[in-house]
Enzyme design. Sequence first.
Site, PDB file in Angstrom:
ATOM      1  N   SER A  65       2.826  -8.108  -2.699  1.00 47.45           N
ATOM      2  CA  SER A  65       3.604  -8.884  -3.406  1.00 47.45           C
ATOM      3  C   SER A  65       2.586  -8.764  -5.390  1.00 47.45           C
ATOM      4  CB  SER A  65       3.703 -10.461  -3.378  1.00 47.45           C
ATOM      5  OG  SER A  65       4.695 -10.793  -4.050  1.00 47.45           O
ATOM      6  N   ARG A 319       6.338  -1.151  -2.264  1.00 46.96           N
ATOM      7  CA  ARG A 319       7.197  -1.659  -1.278  1.00 46.96           C
ATOM      8  C   ARG A 319       8.421  -2.154  -1.689  1.00 46.96           C
ATOM      9  NH1 ARG A 319       9.789  -2.403   2.893  1.00 46.96           N
ATOM     10  NH2 ARG A 319       8.802  -4.577   4.391  1.00 46.96           N
ATOM     11  N   THR A 355       8.728 -15.559  -2.585  1.00 45.56           N
ATOM     12  CA  THR A 355       7.546 -16.236  -1.428  1.00 45.56           C
ATOM     13  C   THR A 355       7.916 -17.660  -1.406  1.00 45.56           C
ATOM     14  OG1 THR A 355       6.015 -14.470  -1.535  1.00 45.56           O
ATOM     15  CG2 THR A 355       4.813 -16.568  -0.684  1.00 45.56           C
ATOM     16  N   CYS A 525      10.483   8.135  -3.471  1.00 39.62           N
ATOM     17  CA  CYS A 525       9.222   8.190  -3.050  1.00 39.62           C
ATOM     18  C   CYS A 525       7.604   8.152  -2.969  1.00 39.62           C
ATOM     19  CB  CYS A 525       8.577   9.519  -1.189  1.00 39.62           C
ATOM     20  SG  CYS A 525       7.269   8.486  -0.794  1.00 39.62           S
ATOM     21  N   CYS A 551       2.770   7.858   4.726  1.00 45.72           N
ATOM     22  CA  CYS A 551       3.712   6.733   4.596  1.00 45.72           C
ATOM     23  C   CYS A 551       3.390   5.211   4.511  1.00 45.72           C
ATOM     24  CB  CYS A 551       4.987   7.034   5.903  1.00 45.72           C
ATOM     25  SG  CYS A 551       6.319   5.478   5.828  1.00 45.72           S
ATOM     26  N   CYS A 554       6.742   1.814   2.444  1.00 49.64           N
ATOM     27  CA  CYS A 554       7.858   0.757   1.721  1.00 49.64           C
ATOM     28  C   CYS A 554       9.338   0.622   1.840  1.00 49.64           C
ATOM     29  CB  CYS A 554       7.124   1.318   0.279  1.00 49.64           C
ATOM     30  SG  CYS A 554       8.432   3.318   0.048  1.00 49.64           S
ATOM     31  N   CYS A 557      12.932   5.419   1.487  1.00 45.97           N
ATOM     32  CA  CYS A 557      14.042   6.567   1.338  1.00 45.97           C
ATOM     33  C   CYS A 557      15.142   6.428   2.508  1.00 45.97           C
ATOM     34  CB  CYS A 557      12.628   7.445   3.142  1.00 45.97           C
ATOM     35  SG  CYS A 557      12.134   6.582   3.969  1.00 45.97           S
TER      36      CYS A 557
END
Length: 582
Positions: A65, A319, A355, A525, A551, A554, A557
Site C-alpha cells: 500500500s 496491486r 487501511t 500487467c 506473477c 496483483c 489481469c
Amino acid sequence: MSEEDQELLTEPRAVDSVDVCIIGGGPAGLATAIKLKQLDNEQGSGELRVVVLEKAADFGSHTVSGAVIEPGAFKELFPDSEFTEETGIPLPPDIVTKVTGDKIRFLTEKSTFWLPEPPQLANHGKNYIVSLNNVVKYLSEKAEELGVELYPGISVSELVFNEEGDAIRGVSTKDMGISKEGTPKSSFERGMEFHARVTVLAEGCHGSLTKKAISKFDLRKNCEPQTYGLGIKEIWEVEPEKFNKGFVGHSMGYPLTTAEYGGGFIYHFGDGLVAVGLVVGLDYANPYFSPYQAFQQMKKHSFYSETLKGGKCISYAARALNEGGYQSIPQLHFPGGVLVGCSAGFVNVPKIKGTHTAVKSGMVAAESIFAEIKDLEVAEEGTFEEPDYKPLDLVSFEEAFKKSWAYKEMYAVRNVRPSFNSPLGFLGGLAHSGLTTMFTQGLEPWTLKHHSTDSAATQDASKHKPIDYPKPDGVLTFDILTSVSRTGTSHDEDEQCHLRVPDQDLQKHAEISWPKYKGVEQRFCPAGVYEYIEDDSTELGVKFQINSQNCIHCKTCDIKVPAQDIDWTVPEGGDGPKYYMT
C-alpha cells in the site's frame, strides 16, 4: 493418469473444526482475529479457535500500500497500547513516521501547478507514513499473543458447501506437489478442510474465493459493479540532503491524460527511505496505454526526480485496489460467512486510504460474530457435522457496519470517483470533486453512478494510436523484468499455471483478444506475465504466452482483460512475491 495417482488426488481431505476461519492475513483479517480473541479472553471462555490462513510465506510479504494511515481505528483496536502516548498511534515507533508536511500539485510534462488540498487529503500532524507489510507483521505478532492460530504459506483454493449447497461450511486448502501435467509428484500433499461456524473472507481486493462467494450468493444484486485501480510502487534510499522525513506529496496530471483517472505520490519515511508510486484507474479505454510505463515516465518529472536522483531503488510492488466506494459495496453477509476489508471494497478514494476502514470492518465483524457464538460449544472435531447444525447468516454485521463511522465516511465521498466518468469530463470531475469534498461534504442530494466494468471500458485498438514509451535509462527508470526481480517473486517451476484460461487454450485466447486489442494484456500487467510472441506459423502471426513465474498476485489481469477469460487462482502456498518495506 494411473489409478494410483487418481486415488491420491481424490482421497478424502483431513478436516479440522474451528470456530472462526479467516482467509487472508492482511489488516482486515488480522483485526478481525485480534478483536475476536480480545472479546473471547475478556468476556468468553478464552477457548474459541480463531484461525487465520495466509497464502504468503510470511505475514506481510504479499502486502502493499502507499501507505499513509489514520490512527483512529488502531486506537479502537488497541485502546491500552503502551505506544499511543509515545507515538500517537498504537504501533511501534520504529515502523511509523508522523506526517510533517503535505503538498498536492498538478503536473504537465514540463511544469508544476499548485492545487488546493481537499480536507480529506490533509495528513499533516495527524497521520502516519508506514510500510504496510511491517504493520501487518506487527499485527500478526499481536494476534498470536492473544491465542490466534496463524498459518502462513497456506493457499485456500475452494469454498466448502453444506450438503444442500446453500451455505458455506468452510474452506479447503490447495493440494501441494502437483506437476504441470496435473499428476502428483513425490512431494504431493493433499489439502485439508477447515470447517467453521463463520468463514471470514479477508483476501484483499478481488480475492479468488470472494469472487466465487459474490457469484454464488448474488451479493452484488443491490449494488453497482466494482471499479478498480492499479497501484505501482517503488521504495528508494535517497541522498541524506534530499530526505525530508514525514513529507507527503501527491500529484495529478502528467503522465496521465484527461482520459485516465489517477495520480502519483511520494512519501518520506523511516531512515532515509522514500515511497514513490502511481495509481491508475483501470477503467481507461486505450489498450495501448501501460500503467507501468506511465509510472516510469512520472519519475522523470522534476516533482519526483529532484528527490530520486542519486538514490537507489531497493524494492518494487504492484496491486489492484478497489475504487468503487459506497456504490459498489456488496452484501456483506452470506450463509456461513462475511466479507471484510478490501474483499468488500472499503477504500476511501479521496483520502487514498483503506487501511483504517478495513480494520474497522474487521472489528465490527468480530463483535457481531462473538455475539452469535459466545454461548455456543467451543469447536471440536466433528462439531459442524451434527444433523441439527445450521450455518450462521450474520445480517447483524451488515446492520452494525452501516451504523459505523467507516460506512458514513464512505457515503460522504461517494460522488468523487464517479464524477470523473460523467459527461462533465476530467475538468468537470475535478470541479465536482472540489465541491463535494470542500463544501457539501456528502450532503449533496444525488448519488452518481459508475460505468459498467473496467474490462468493458477497454476500446478497440483501431480507435487509438500506439504509444511509443521511451526506453529505460537504468537510473530513474527500469525495464519490467528488473522491477520484478526486486519483488523476490518465485513459483515452483513444475506446478500448474495458476492463471487459467478456458481449457488452457492459449491460442484460442489470442484469437479472441489480439485482433481487437493488439496485446493489451502485456501492457496492463505490471510484471511481464503476459506476452505475445511473433509466430509466422499461426494465422494471427503471434502466439500468446503466460509467464506465470513472474506473477506478483496483483489481480489486474482478472479485472481488466476485455474477454474476461483469465481467471486468477491461487498458486501453491508460499509462492509469489516477498515484498520488502512495501
